[in-house]
Structures are given as C-alpha cells and as structure tokens.
Design an enzyme around this catalytic site. Structure first.
Site: not given
Length: 320
Positions: A76, A120, A145
């Site tokens: 990422k 995460q 997200d």
C-alpha cells in the site's frame, strides 16, 4: 437422403465448433490496476497544481508486527508513493490497549492533513480489542476501507455517491467493467457474505441493477446456483471449492480467494490458488480472473482511488 446428410453435417459442425471453443479471456488485475494508478497520478498532479503543495494524505495504523500485515502495508505504501499520496505508517506495539488504539484513531481523525485512515486487520495485540468498535471509530469521511457502519449502511441503501465502497468489491466491479458486459439485468451469484467482500459485493451488484443471489456455507444447492450465474464472484476462503463444471458457459468469473496449497515443485513447498478451480473453470467461463494477479492488485488500486476521492471532497468543501 439429402436431409440426413444435412443433419450429419450439422452435428459435425456443432462438434467442431465446440472443439474450437477458446478458453476464457483472462481479466488482468495487474493491467487494470496499472491504468487506475496512472489515472490517479494525473488527478493528484492536477490537485497539486491547483493548490500549491497540496497532497492527499493517508495513514495506515497497525497494531503488532504480523509478517502478512507488514507485506500488505508495504504494498500500500509503495502504491501511494507512486501516485503522489503522502502515506504514513503508524505501528503500535502488541501490548497496546483498546483505549490507546482509539486515542490514536481520534488523533488522526482530527488531523486535517490526513484524508484517508485504514486500520490494518487483524489487530495483533495481547490485550482484548473490539475490532468493530475500532472500525467504527474511524471518521466516515476518512474511512477509505469503507468498513464503518456508516459507509456500509449508505452502500446497503444505494447511496453510492456519498460513501466509500470497500476496496475489494469496488475492484471486482472495475474488473467486470473491463469485460464490456453490462451488469444490468444479469443474474449475479456471490459466494461468501463477509463484511469486507461478500455483503458489499451483493449490494454493489444490486444497485447496479443485477439480480443477485448470495450463497454461503448453509446453501444446499451450490452447484445449481453457480450454474445460473452470468456473473460469479467468489470470496469464500476455501481453496478451489468451485468446480469448473458448475460454471455457466460464457460467464464472467471473479475469484477473490487467496489460499496456499502444498506444491513440492515450488521452492516454498506451496503455491497460491483461488477459491475457483481455475483450469477447469477457464474451459467454460467467458472471462476469468487469475490468482494471483487478478483481484489482489485491484484492492490496493481502489484503496488509492478512495483516498484521492476523499482528498477531492476535502478540497471541494474548502471552495464552498
């Protein structure tokens, strides 16, 4: 006699056409994600030119030090750097408490220079942490997200222009578009109902006017359901569970699975496969994604797209 000869010629021609039928066209996530990243890079450059020194900001918050999480995060961060997004990695120790995680999230929420925040998962802590609470503490305006209940709720109600769409389903939709097939009016089957893939995938297909069936571990007639699908999206987490003979001829097949199976021919002793038996499914599908190189790269690309979109919304508010 003439009609018999014509019949025999017809049978032979049909058999010949079947034998010549090519295998499915591969939908490359690597190529498509590259196109997305190139487009996003231009959009970031445009923002920087219009607002001197401005760059979209992304924070990746990690608890613990899992090897798989470290790998995903590095991917990422690399993608963000290529596009021109200013990305920061915050790693908290595995002794971090829930309150400390929430405090870190709130601090990022209040930072106007950050336009996207991802936590995460899984959270690798020795302390008990409520993942749902953590996810929902992220500001909906920075939840790139798309996992907070606010964004999930907007998606479920079809408010697609005012929410962040989860990255994997969004990537799947982009791959489907690459085939040229219109989703509207098609019968789509989604296998899996997770909050990250299956459930939002159902919603996305539905609000793009497909007739959608969601299958899961309790679905008794899975092969029959798969056989009806013009569009099949699988995110069940079981290696090669969908067999090629189940697939409707000409279907668009999207494989979200990432599984490791033993393979003595590989130096690591294992290889990566999806949730679909690729070699047999590719004999019947019209289009199919490979694993690896299919959905995976698109997930990262869509995360970058959500971050750029968040920055654009931020600038739009400044203009008002």
């Amino acid at each position: 006699m003439l009609s018999l000869a014509a019949h025999l010629l017809g049978v032979r021609a049909t058999g010949y056409q079947r034998s010549l039928r090519s295998i499915a066209t591969v939908i490359s996530g690597n190529k498509t994600s590259k196109m997305v990243r190139e487009r996003l890079k231009k959009e970031v450059e445009k923002m920087t030119n219009q607002f001197s020194g401005f760059r979209p900001g992304l924070v990746v918050l990690q608890v613990g030090d899992r090897d798989d999480s470290n790998l995903y995060i590095s991917t990422k961060l690399k993608a963000a750097a290529e596009i021109g997004i200013e990305a920061k990695h915050i790693r908290l120790p595995n002794t971090t408490t829930q309150d400390e995680v929430l405090h870190s999230i709130i601090s990022v929420n209040e930072n106007a220079c950050v336009h996207g925040l991802i936590v995460q998962l899984p959270l690798d802590s020795t302390n008990r942490i409520d993942t749902e609470l953590v996810t929902n503490t992220v500001s909906p305006q920075k939840d790139v997200d798309g996992l907070s209940c606010i964004n999930a709720g907007k998606l479920s109600r079809g408010d697609l222009n005012h929410c962040f769409i989860p990255c994997t389903p969004n990537g799947c939709m982009e791959l489907i578009r690459q085939t040229g097939m219109s989703v509207a009016g098609k019968h789509a089957v989604v296998i899996g109902r997770s909050k990250i893939v299956g459930a939002p995938m159902h919603d996305l297909l539905l609000w793009n006017h497909a007739t959608v069936t969601t299958c899961h571990s309790k679905t008794p007639d899975l092969p029959e359901q798969v056989g009806r699908a013009d569009i099949l999206v699988v995110g069940a987490g079981r290696a090669e569970m969908v067999r090629g003979e189940w697939v409707k001829e000409g279907a668009v097949v999207i494989d979200c699975g990432i599984n490791h199976v033993p393979d003595e021919t590989k130096p690591s002793g294992k290889r990566v496969v999806g949730d679909i038996h690729y070699s047999s499914a590719s004999q019947r599908a019209g289009y199919i994604t490979p694993v690896p190189g299919g959905v995976g790269p698109m997930t990262v690309a869509m995360l970058m797209e959500n971050t750029v979109q968040s920055a654009q919304r931020f600038l739009l508010k400044l203009r008002r």
